[in-house]
Write a protein that holds these residues in place. Structure first.
Motif, short mmCIF file in Angstrom:
data_model
loop_
_atom_site.label_atom_id
_atom_site.label_comp_id
_atom_site.label_asym_id
_atom_site.label_seq_id
_atom_site.Cartn_x
_atom_site.Cartn_y
_atom_site.Cartn_z
N LEU A 291 -35.92 32.03 -15.06
CA LEU A 291 -36.51 32.91 -14.04
C LEU A 291 -36.58 34.30 -14.66
O LEU A 291 -35.53 34.90 -14.97
N SER A 292 -37.79 34.84 -14.81
CA SER A 292 -37.95 36.06 -15.60
C SER A 292 -39.20 36.84 -15.19
O SER A 292 -40.23 36.24 -14.89
N ILE B 31 -41.27 35.39 -9.79
CA ILE B 31 -41.69 35.32 -8.38
C ILE B 31 -42.42 36.60 -7.99
O ILE B 31 -42.84 36.74 -6.84
N GLY B 32 -42.60 37.54 -8.92
CA GLY B 32 -43.37 38.73 -8.56
C GLY B 32 -43.03 39.94 -9.40
O GLY B 32 -42.02 39.95 -10.11
N TYR C 20 -41.66 43.11 -9.43
CA TYR C 20 -40.76 44.14 -8.90
C TYR C 20 -39.43 43.95 -9.62
O TYR C 20 -39.20 42.90 -10.25
N VAL C 21 -38.57 44.93 -9.52
CA VAL C 21 -37.32 44.86 -10.28
C VAL C 21 -36.21 44.28 -9.40
O VAL C 21 -36.06 44.68 -8.25
N LEU C 22 -35.50 43.31 -9.92
CA LEU C 22 -34.38 42.70 -9.18
C LEU C 22 -33.10 42.83 -10.00
O LEU C 22 -33.14 43.16 -11.18
C1 4G1 Z 1 -41.21 43.90 -13.33
C2 4G1 Z 1 -39.95 44.03 -14.15
C3 4G1 Z 1 -40.02 44.62 -15.42
C4 4G1 Z 1 -38.86 44.75 -16.16
C5 4G1 Z 1 -37.62 44.28 -15.67
C6 4G1 Z 1 -37.58 43.69 -14.42
C7 4G1 Z 1 -36.31 43.18 -13.85
O1 4G1 Z 1 -36.23 42.97 -12.67
N1 4G1 Z 1 -35.29 42.90 -14.71
C8 4G1 Z 1 -34.02 42.42 -14.24
C9 4G1 Z 1 -34.01 40.90 -14.12
N2 4G1 Z 1 -35.11 40.53 -13.25
C10 4G1 Z 1 -35.43 39.26 -12.91
O2 4G1 Z 1 -34.78 38.29 -13.27
C11 4G1 Z 1 -36.68 39.09 -12.10
C12 4G1 Z 1 -37.34 40.20 -11.56
C13 4G1 Z 1 -38.51 40.02 -10.81
C14 4G1 Z 1 -39.08 38.77 -10.57
C15 4G1 Z 1 -38.41 37.66 -11.11
N3 4G1 Z 1 -38.72 36.34 -11.03
O3 4G1 Z 1 -37.78 35.67 -11.71
C16 4G1 Z 1 -36.87 36.51 -12.24
C17 4G1 Z 1 -37.24 37.79 -11.87
C18 4G1 Z 1 -34.11 40.24 -15.49
C19 4G1 Z 1 -32.70 40.15 -16.01
C20 4G1 Z 1 -31.79 40.29 -14.82
C21 4G1 Z 1 -32.66 40.46 -13.61
C22 4G1 Z 1 -38.75 43.55 -13.64
#
Ligand code: 4G1
Length: 250
Positions: free
Chosen positions: A95-96, A141-142, A144-146
């Motif tokens: 998931l990334s 899934i989209g 945005y930053v999680l």
């Molecule tokens: C646009 C953007 C650019 C750079 C970093 C990040 C970001 O959110 N980086 C942090 C992490 N995000 C996710 O895992 C994640 C986030 C969003 C949707 C997802 N769908 O699946 C996994 C997802 C990756 C490592 C730990 C969490 C987001």
């Protein structure tokens, strides 16, 4: 269907293993979920699963070795569950944010797999060499930053498990799912008939099923045209839907 989840926060997943349609499907063994914590595969006293990034910079990176052991263990569990692990029927999915955006056609395809091994990132992410060696597909899934990949993993599991046969009580609702035909959903109404003077469209009370089906479809069309022109551009109507669309123009 077999799911293995690799996460340093396995407790988060009780949100779906213990409740609702998905929880019931798991209780009925229509799906199984193995929660694997990479910390259990560490060898040091601190149970380290993260380290400072080479090249410097903020945050921490998840280390390859505990994740590798967790993935190999997950593959063992998948084999024991009867999955054909090495011919693509039980992929390792990371998931990334860099992954392919999740959509309903992908969900339909995943529901036909024997199983999936879901890898959840935390911190700044996972050592690239682990991903290169073990990950078969990346899903986002989209944009945005999680804080982690656990909620995305639950979104994927929810969307796939609800599509497994016999999981949705009223299969028709799965078939009628607007995303099956690529449109947004129509409005829904139930009791009471009058809510602060706001009543229910007459057609829905008419008992005339053909008119109701037509009204619902045209409502989906109007909403999709108004809110998601991108979806509307891709929509290809079935024969009956073409007839109804002509009436919309008239
Ligand atoms: C646009 C953007 C650019 C750079 C970093 C990040 C970001 O959110 N980086 C942090 C992490 N995000 C996710 O895992 C994640 C986030 C969003 C949707 C997802 N769908 O699946 C996994 C997802 C990756 C490592 C730990 C969490 C987001």
């Amino acid at each position: 269907m077999f799911f293995a989840v690799i996460s340093i926060l396995p407790e988060m997943f009780t949100a779906m293993t213990d409740f609702g349609v998905v929880g019931r499907a798991i209780k009925r063994q229509q799906a199984s979920v193995a929660l694997i914590n990479p910390r259990d595969f560490t060898t040091d006293n601190y149970r380290r699963i993260d380290e400072r990034p080479f090249g410097g910079g903020p945050g921490m990176v998840m280390m390859a070795e505990p994740l590798e052991k967790a993935i190999l263990h997950a593959k063992d569990l998948a084999r024991q569950a009867g999955c054909r692990v090495d011919d693509g029927a039980c992929p390792v999915v990371y998931l990334s944010p860099q992954g392919k955006q999740l959509d309903e056609p992908s969900v339909v395809q995943m529901a036909s797999l024997d199983g999936m091994i879901l890898l959840c990132g935390r911190y700044e992410g996972i050592d690239e060499r682990l991903l290169k060696r073990y990950v078969d597909a990346e899903i986002s899934i989209g944009d945005y930053v999680l804080t982690g990949g656990e909620l995305p993993a639950m979104v994927v599991m929810d969307s796939v498990i609800r599509r497994l046969p016999q999981v949705m009580g009223d299969d028709l609702s799965a078939l009628q799912d607007s995303f099956v035909d690529g449109l947004l959903d129509c409005p829904h109404y139930t009791k009471p008939l009058d809510f602060h003077g706001d009543t229910v469209p007459d057609v829905l009370l008419s008992g005339h099923h053909a008119n109701i089906a037509k009204w619902r479809f045209l409502e989906q069309v109007k909403r999709t045209q108004a809110r998601r022109p991108d979806l509307w551009a891709k929509f290809s109507p079935a024969k009956q839907q073409l007839k109804w669309l002509k009436d919309l123009k008239d």
